[in-house]
Design a protein around this motif. Structure first.
Motif, PDB file in Angstrom:
ATOM      1  N   HIS A 144       0.815  -1.217   0.000  1.00 37.61           N
ATOM      2  CA  HIS A 144       0.000   0.000   0.000  1.00 37.61           C
ATOM      3  C   HIS A 144       0.852   1.272   0.000  1.00 37.61           C
ATOM      4  N   ASP A 145       2.071   1.174   0.523  1.00 41.76           N
ATOM      5  CA  ASP A 145       2.957   2.344   0.461  1.00 41.76           C
ATOM      6  C   ASP A 145       3.179   2.748  -0.987  1.00 41.76           C
ATOM      7  N   ARG A 154       2.198   6.202  -2.885  1.00 44.10           N
ATOM      8  CA  ARG A 154       3.175   6.976  -3.673  1.00 44.10           C
ATOM      9  C   ARG A 154       2.642   7.242  -5.073  1.00 44.10           C
ATOM     10  N   GLU A 155       2.077   6.205  -5.686  1.00 39.83           N
ATOM     11  CA  GLU A 155       1.571   6.358  -7.057  1.00 39.83           C
ATOM     12  C   GLU A 155       0.440   7.372  -7.132  1.00 39.83           C
ATOM     13  N   GLU A 215      -0.243  15.085  -7.669  1.00 36.88           N
ATOM     14  CA  GLU A 215       0.678  16.208  -7.897  1.00 36.88           C
ATOM     15  C   GLU A 215       0.690  16.606  -9.358  1.00 36.88           C
ATOM     16  N   ALA A 216       0.686  15.597 -10.239  1.00 34.68           N
ATOM     17  CA  ALA A 216       0.715  15.872 -11.678  1.00 34.68           C
ATOM     18  C   ALA A 216      -0.561  16.594 -12.126  1.00 34.68           C
ATOM     19  N   VAL A 217      -1.715  16.137 -11.588  1.00 40.55           N
ATOM     20  CA  VAL A 217      -2.995  16.773 -11.935  1.00 40.55           C
ATOM     21  C   VAL A 217      -2.971  18.244 -11.512  1.00 40.55           C
ATOM     22  N   CYS A 218      -2.499  18.487 -10.289  1.00 38.33           N
ATOM     23  CA  CYS A 218      -2.448  19.867  -9.795  1.00 38.33           C
ATOM     24  C   CYS A 218      -1.467  20.698 -10.615  1.00 38.33           C
ATOM     25  N   SER A 237      -8.562   6.225  -8.287  1.00 32.36           N
ATOM     26  CA  SER A 237      -7.338   5.517  -8.648  1.00 32.36           C
ATOM     27  C   SER A 237      -6.742   5.975  -9.984  1.00 32.36           C
ATOM     28  N   HIS A 238      -7.454   6.726 -10.765  1.00 32.77           N
ATOM     29  CA  HIS A 238      -6.832   7.304 -11.982  1.00 32.77           C
ATOM     30  C   HIS A 238      -7.386   8.681 -12.312  1.00 32.77           C
TER      31      HIS A 238
END
Ligand SMILES: [Zn+2]
Ligand SMILES: [Zn+2]
Ligand SMILES: [Zn+2]
Length: 160
Positions: A7-8, A12-13, A19-22, A94-95
């Motif tokens: 789950h870590d 992270r994913e 972060e990429a979306v923002c 999740s995506h």
């Protein structure tokens, strides 16, 4: 993604994706936004707003409820989390980079929520909508029941 083995890595994913979306939209993934996002992603189940408020009380963040609700709205608006209407709870997406209509399988036993996308379901819904000339604001499909893991567990118990 039901019972994950690492789950870590999941966290992270999804955090990288958030972060990429923002970043793509010039939005700031502030500390509070990140913290609430991580609280929602603490597992693959759903989280209620009061659980988040409780957890934040133990943090150094002194976020007031209106601030927390505003942050949840931000995460919802940018597709980073979803709201389960019937349970009045939140679950991580999740995506978040894909545009999609999601439907959710919610396990009433362990609380795990799986998110699914299915073009056939989407096309039936959109056909129905165009036939009825209905302007859509939001589509949500929530199916409650028992997940495979919980069915297997029950099976093993009855064998013992
Ligand atoms: Zn996981
Ligand atoms: Zn989603
Ligand atoms: Zn379950």
């Amino acid at each position: 993604m039901d019972f994950c083995l690492n789950h870590d890595r999941c966290i992270r994913e999804v955090t990288d994706m958030a972060e990429a979306v923002c970043a793509a939209q010039g939005l700031r993934f502030t500390q509070l936004r990140r913290r609430i996002f991580e609280l929602i992603w603490q597992n693959h189940g759903y989280v209620k707003a009061y659980d988040i408020l409780d957890a934040l009380k133990n943090d150094s963040f002194s976020a007031k409820p209106p601030t927390v609700y505003r942050t949840l709205d931000f995460l919802l608006e940018h597709g980073l989390i979803h709201r389960l209407n019937r349970l009045n709870a939140y679950v991580g997406c999740s995506h978040p980079q894909d545009e999609h209509n999601c439907y959710f399988l919610i396990c009433n036993v362990c609380g795990v929520v799986s998110e699914w996308h299915n073009d056939e379901v989407a096309s039936i819904i959109s056909k129905t909508l165009s036939r009825n000339q209905f302007e859509v604001k939001h589509i949500s499909v929530e199916i409650e029941g028992k997940c495979q893991h919980c069915m297997d567990t029950k099976l093993n118990e009855s064998i013992d």
